[in-house]
Design an enzyme around this catalytic site. Structure first.
Site, PDB file in Angstrom:
ATOM      1  N   LYS A 132       0.843  -1.199   0.000  1.00 26.20           N
ATOM      2  CA  LYS A 132       0.000   0.000   0.000  1.00 26.20           C
ATOM      3  C   LYS A 132       0.882   1.255   0.000  1.00 26.20           C
ATOM      4  O   LYS A 132       2.092   1.173   0.244  1.00 26.20           O
ATOM      5  CB  LYS A 132      -0.903  -0.015   1.235  1.00 26.20           C
ATOM      6  CG  LYS A 132      -0.147   0.081   2.552  1.00 26.20           C
ATOM      7  CD  LYS A 132      -1.057  -0.127   3.748  1.00 26.20           C
ATOM      8  CE  LYS A 132      -0.273  -0.097   5.044  1.00 26.20           C
ATOM      9  NZ  LYS A 132      -1.094  -0.505   6.199  1.00 26.20           N
ATOM     10  N   TYR A 190      17.828  28.635  10.007  1.00 26.35           N
ATOM     11  CA  TYR A 190      16.673  29.372  10.533  1.00 26.35           C
ATOM     12  C   TYR A 190      16.616  29.273  12.046  1.00 26.35           C
ATOM     13  O   TYR A 190      16.810  28.209  12.623  1.00 26.35           O
ATOM     14  CB  TYR A 190      15.371  28.803   9.966  1.00 26.35           C
ATOM     15  CG  TYR A 190      15.137  29.172   8.509  1.00 26.35           C
ATOM     16  CD1 TYR A 190      14.946  30.494   8.125  1.00 26.35           C
ATOM     17  CD2 TYR A 190      15.091  28.182   7.542  1.00 26.35           C
ATOM     18  CE1 TYR A 190      14.720  30.828   6.802  1.00 26.35           C
ATOM     19  CE2 TYR A 190      14.859  28.487   6.213  1.00 26.35           C
ATOM     20  CZ  TYR A 190      14.678  29.825   5.849  1.00 26.35           C
ATOM     21  OH  TYR A 190      14.454  30.143   4.547  1.00 26.35           O
TER      22      TYR A 190
HETATM   23  C1  LIG Z   1      -0.360  -1.621   6.764  1.00 27.96           C
HETATM   24  C2  LIG Z   1      -0.955  -2.871   7.269  1.00 27.96           C
HETATM   25  C3  LIG Z   1      -0.155  -3.994   7.552  1.00 27.96           C
HETATM   26  C4  LIG Z   1       1.355  -3.956   7.487  1.00 27.96           C
HETATM   27  O1  LIG Z   1       1.857  -3.480   8.727  1.00 27.96           O
HETATM   28  P1  LIG Z   1       3.431  -3.373   9.006  1.00 27.96           P
HETATM   29  O2  LIG Z   1       3.508  -2.854  10.389  1.00 27.96           O
HETATM   30  O3  LIG Z   1       3.958  -2.395   8.006  1.00 27.96           O
HETATM   31  O4  LIG Z   1       3.992  -4.726   8.826  1.00 27.96           O
HETATM   32  C5  LIG Z   1      -0.781  -5.161   7.909  1.00 27.96           C
HETATM   33  N1  LIG Z   1      -2.133  -5.220   8.024  1.00 27.96           N
HETATM   34  C6  LIG Z   1      -2.924  -4.167   7.790  1.00 27.96           C
HETATM   35  C7  LIG Z   1      -4.391  -4.301   7.945  1.00 27.96           C
HETATM   36  C8  LIG Z   1      -2.365  -2.968   7.409  1.00 27.96           C
HETATM   37  O5  LIG Z   1      -3.157  -1.912   7.178  1.00 27.96           O
END
Ligand SMILES: *Cc1c(COP(=O)(O)O)cnc(C)c1O
Length: 367
Positions: free
Chosen positions: A36, A260
């Site tokens: 994702k 800054y």
């Molecule tokens: C993003 C996500 C994961 C992956 O989690 P990580 O901590 O990156 O391994 C697994 N399950 C769901 C439902 C997620 O949204």
């Protein structure tokens, strides 16, 4: 190609190596590679091509991403982690041959009303305590019965997500609730409970041959619990190296201040290098003085505030560094290795956020 020296190098071989680490922890369980958010900023298609055939499938969020994978000729199974966001997505989802999460009564109703060419495999999400998505444990049996009676639905897998797999609290309470739901259900095909932290810390709980783990962050070579164990200790390799160059050098007198707000003040003669990278590239602005960085292959620290397009590195003890010297913001290997987790911790954030925040203006070079 941009003329600024900044770029993100993506080493797909490291992605495959890290996937193998996940595989080694998973026993007989199958693995959705979570890609994702543009593969956590690493690039959806290059990451998917690198893992296609190795992973048992891909987990992602948007139907457009699933369409991109299919258009690229990738026919691996796909899990839509939040299911469909509107009834209009159900038909296309079935045509793409994806698996959908069903987490709510409104999704269930849309599914019941849909006319589908072929049935959809469903991951039924149970809310065991995170209180984000999912049916209440006491609703699960009724929902499974409704799903089992639908011609729109193929196999049903039971799913949950843990809120504290990476902390001292752990998964025991949520796992116990999940176990009770599972025990009451005959029609269930399998379970899916493990993110990276769960896979690494509780491999015995993830379901064996009936399990579908969902590792994300570990595939990209960062630790899901950097305060406990570093990525290196977990055998993970960085996939992304954010690199740039020194675009200028300044010599400071004692009392001179940097950047800054004048947040850093030299207490002795110093040499500082101006790095072509800033928060406009996705580097965390809250990374203060002392954040690790490497210049000319040697680890040093940042000084003062991060600007939009620049930040400052201490090169007092790196006399060979000058304009054009290579800089690693995170990633890399050998002496100049800068773990993304260390930068994230210095900035009060997590590697996940840094990777996702990599700005579109940074060219990604896939190796
Ligand atoms: C993003 C996500 C994961 C992956 O989690 P990580 O901590 O990156 O391994 C697994 N399950 C769901 C439902 C997620 O949204």
């Amino acid at each position: 190609m941009s003329s600024r020296p900044i770029r993100a190098r993506i080493v797909t071989e490291a992605l495959r190596h890290n996937f193998q680490v996940a595989r080694n922890h998973a026993g007989d369980s199958r693995l959705w590679a979570v890609i994702k958010a543009n593969a956590y900023g690493h690039g959806l298609l290059p990451s998917a091509h690198a893992l296609s055939g190795l992973a048992d499938g891909f987990a992602l969020l948007e139907l457009s991403e699933a369409e991109s994978l299919r258009r690229a000729g990738l026919h691996d199974p796909i899990l839509m982690l939040e299911g469909f966001f509107s009834p209009a997505e159900i038909g296309p989802a079935a045509e793409l041959g994806v698996t959908v999460v069903v987490h709510s009564h409104h999704q269930l109703q849309w599914l019941e009303e849909a006319e589908l060419a072929r049935p959809l495999p469903v991951f039924l999400k149970v809310n065991t305590g995170m209180n984000r998505l999912g049916f209440k444990p006491e609703e699960a049996a009724g929902v499974v019965r409704r799903l089992a009676g639908l011609r729109q639905v193929a196999a049903v897998t039971l799913m949950t997500h843990f809120a504290e797999a990476d902390t001292d609290v752990g998964i025991a309470g949520q796992l116990d609730r999940f176990g009770h739901v599972r025990a009451g259900l005959a029609e269930i095909e399998g379970i899916s409970i493990a993110n990276s932290a769960t896979l690494l810390r509780y491999p015995a709980a993830i379901g064996g041959a009936t399990g579908w783990a969902r590792p994300g962050i570990m595939l990209y070579g960062a630790s899901p619990f950097p305060e406990r164990r570093s990525a290196r200790e977990l055998g993970l390799r960085p996939v992304m190296t954010l690199e740039s160059e020194l675009i200028a050098v300044q010599n400071l007198h004692p009392g001179d201040r940097v950047g800054y707000g004048g947040r850093f003040e030299a207490d002795r003669p110093m040499r500082v290098g101006i790095v072509g990278c800033g928060y406009g590239d996705g580097y965390p602005r809250h990374a203060g003085t002392g954040t690790p960085i490497s210049v000319a292959g040697r680890r040093t620290r940042t000084l003062g505030r991060v600007s939009m397009d620049m930040l400052v590195a201490d090169i007092t003890d790196i006399p060979e560094a000058g304009p054009g010297s290579p800089v690693v913001l995170w990633g890399g290997s050998g002496m100049g290795h800068v773990p993304a987790d260390e930068v994230a911790m210095a900035a009060g954030t997590i590697s996940y956020e840094m990777f996702c925040a990599l700005a579109p203006r940074v060219p990604r070079i896939v190796l």
